[in-house]
Design an enzyme around this catalytic site. Structure first.
Site, mmCIF file in Angstrom:
data_model
loop_
_atom_site.group_PDB
_atom_site.id
_atom_site.type_symbol
_atom_site.label_atom_id
_atom_site.label_comp_id
_atom_site.label_asym_id
_atom_site.label_seq_id
_atom_site.Cartn_x
_atom_site.Cartn_y
_atom_site.Cartn_z
ATOM 1 N N SER A 324 0.580 -1.244 -0.182
ATOM 2 C CA SER A 324 0.040 0.091 -0.073
ATOM 3 C C SER A 324 0.899 1.173 -0.063
ATOM 4 O O SER A 324 1.529 1.746 -0.924
ATOM 5 C CB SER A 324 -0.778 -0.031 1.252
ATOM 6 O OG SER A 324 -2.047 0.876 1.087
ATOM 7 N N ASP A 335 9.909 5.772 -10.361
ATOM 8 C CA ASP A 335 9.711 6.419 -11.358
ATOM 9 C C ASP A 335 10.423 7.798 -11.653
ATOM 10 O O ASP A 335 10.782 8.190 -12.976
ATOM 11 C CB ASP A 335 8.034 6.737 -11.583
ATOM 12 C CG ASP A 335 7.352 5.539 -12.062
ATOM 13 O OD1 ASP A 335 7.737 4.542 -11.831
ATOM 14 O OD2 ASP A 335 6.119 5.766 -11.926
ATOM 15 N N LYS A 349 -0.737 -4.393 -3.048
ATOM 16 C CA LYS A 349 -1.750 -3.556 -2.890
ATOM 17 C C LYS A 349 -2.111 -2.113 -3.384
ATOM 18 O O LYS A 349 -1.550 -1.298 -2.999
ATOM 19 C CB LYS A 349 -2.216 -3.526 -1.177
ATOM 20 C CG LYS A 349 -3.473 -2.922 -0.964
ATOM 21 C CD LYS A 349 -3.645 -2.711 0.481
ATOM 22 C CE LYS A 349 -4.846 -2.240 1.050
ATOM 23 N NZ LYS A 349 -5.088 -0.819 0.443
#
Length: 464
Positions: A324, A335, A349
């Protein structure tokens, strides 16, 4: 089949009759929509206009036959169940069933559950200290929380709990299992566990305690290299993370040469806390965005100007217990190329739950959105893949020195730093193994940072 919304051109008198039927018939549309439509019709009639009415899509109407079936089952249970059941219990059970059948994370929160959820996000609650979910009818350990009874007893991420004391877990709801795991501090619960790589079940005794979770821990792992462990994302985690970085730099006396952020076995927590943590390390750009069916679930979080570490090399450690909010942090830094992600693939998740209060003591926790990394990756059920995969391993130190050296030869010429090196070897032999030496993944992260730092210094030297 393509859905088509029908529209009719009707006269004013016909419009009144149809409007009246729509308002009286249950389940045809929401009351507010009907009221607005009726008002529009009446205004058109008063102006002598021909009125266009949009009929409700039959596929979006409430299923009257199924509602009749529900009331039939309700009345049959009330009349014939072996024991008398109150209307409140039946209705609450129906609500629980509606939510629990959607996905593993949507649930109905009765007063005690609602209170426990608030406690867990604030950082103090009672129990064993594990984040759990359901898998194939058994309770699966997502992650043990640091310094809790479960962690100290040896419970690991990925363990399947098949019995709680003598009670089989198969057939229990997650809520029922969690209630059994909670209890009076000081009492012992025996977990029977199936673990990958073990041929037989393992029994682990865990002593319940009041769980006080310290969200952020930090220390200098080696001169110039800082280590920050985030055990769970709570409301204050972002602020505590910034404070930890400031403290490390003050302790070192300047900018760090490298930073390790450890979110292994971090089950997640508050979304905003993960955003604030990533924001501290990013100078600009998107951190995470969410997509859902309703407008309020479509959110975008971007970094504000200012990287508190000013480009210091970072390694983020993840594993199968990182879930999560941990994955939000790792995905954003990955990224943006701000950190190297190391370890093993995360839990996966990628959904967002919203707690919706129904009154002061009841609420529902419902999945309302999926979240995406800045590059548009959904990690739901796939997880974050590390840039460098490093599996956990047990380290056995071998003596890498040659059998003898020049310094061992009788009558050798005295070396410039020979005595200093002898003292350093002696001190190293007497010093207990550090955390980095015991933890293979942590040691790998530290070695990578050292290598990055050496290359950076060489590049800087060439540019002078």
């Amino acid at each position: 089949m393509k859905r088509v919304r029908s529209t009719l051109q009707i006269s004013p008198l016909r419009a009144i009759a149809l409007a009246t039927c729509c308002l009286a018939a249950p389940g045809l549309a929401l009351a507010q929509d009907q009221e607005a439509q009726t008002q529009q019709i009446l205004e058109g009639i008063q102006n002598g206009e021909r009125v266009q009415i949009q009929l409700p899509d039959p596929e979006e109407q409430l299923p009257l036959d199924d509602l009749r079936k529900f009331t039939e089952v309700f009345s049959r249970i009330k009349a014939a169940y072996v024991e008398e059941v109150s209307d409140r219990k039946l209705l609450e059970s129906a609500i629980k069933g509606m939510l629990s059948d959607l996905d593993p994370h949507s649930t109905y929160l009765a007063p005690k559950d609602y209170e426990e959820l608030e406690e867990s996000t604030s950082g103090e609650f009672g129990g064993l200290g594990i984040e759990v979910g359901m898998e194939n009818g058994f309770v699966k350990v997502i992650a043990p929380i640091d310094d809790t009874p479960a962690h100290k007893a040896g419970v690991l991420a990925g363990d399947l709990i098949i019995k709680l004391d003598e009670k089989p877990v198969k057939g229990m709801s997650l809520e029922e299992a969690v209630k059994l795991m909670r209890g009076k501090p000081g009492t012992v619960l025996t977990l029977t566990i199936m673990r990958e790589g073990e041929s037989a079940p393992i029994e682990i005794d865990v002593t319940r305690d009041v769980i006080k979770v310290t969200s952020v821990k930090s220390r200098m792992i080696e001169n110039g290299y800082g280590y920050v462990r985030i055990t769970q994302f709570q409301a204050e985690t972002g602020r505590q993370f910034r404070q930890a970085l400031t403290k490390l730099e003050e302790e070192y006396g300047g900018d760090l040469d490298g930073l390790i952020i450890d979110v292994r076995n971090n089950p997640g927590g508050v979304l905003q806390a993960a955003v604030e943590t990533a924001d501290a390390l990013l100078d600009e750009g998107l951190i995470v965005y969410t997509e859902g069916r309703i407008q309020s679930s479509r959110l975008r979080f971007s970094a504000k100007a200012g990287d508190i570490m000013e480009g210091t090399p970072i390694v983020v450690l993840i594993n199968g217990g990182s879930a999560s909010a941990s994955e939000i942090l790792a995905g954003a830094l990955q990224d943006h190329g701000r950190a190297v992600i190391m370890g093993t693939k995360s839990f996966g998740k990628g959904s967002v739950q919203t707690v919706i209060p129904l009154d002061e003591t009841h609420a529902i926790k419902m999945t309302t959105a999926r979240y995406y990394t800045p590059e548009g990756r959904s990690i739901q059920a796939t997880g974050i893949k590390p840039d460098i995969e490093v599996r956990p391993a047990e380290l056995t130190e071998l003596d890498g020195r040659p059998f003898f050296t020049e310094a061992d030869l009788s009558g050798h010429l005295q070396g410039q730093d020979e005595e200093q090196e002898r003292l350093e070897r002696q001190q190293q032999a007497e010093t207990p193994a550090s955390a980095a030496e015991r933890d293979y993944q942590l040691r790998s992260a530290l070695n990578l940072l050292k290598g990055m730092n050496i290359l950076n210094r060489r590049d800087q030297g060439k540019n002078k």
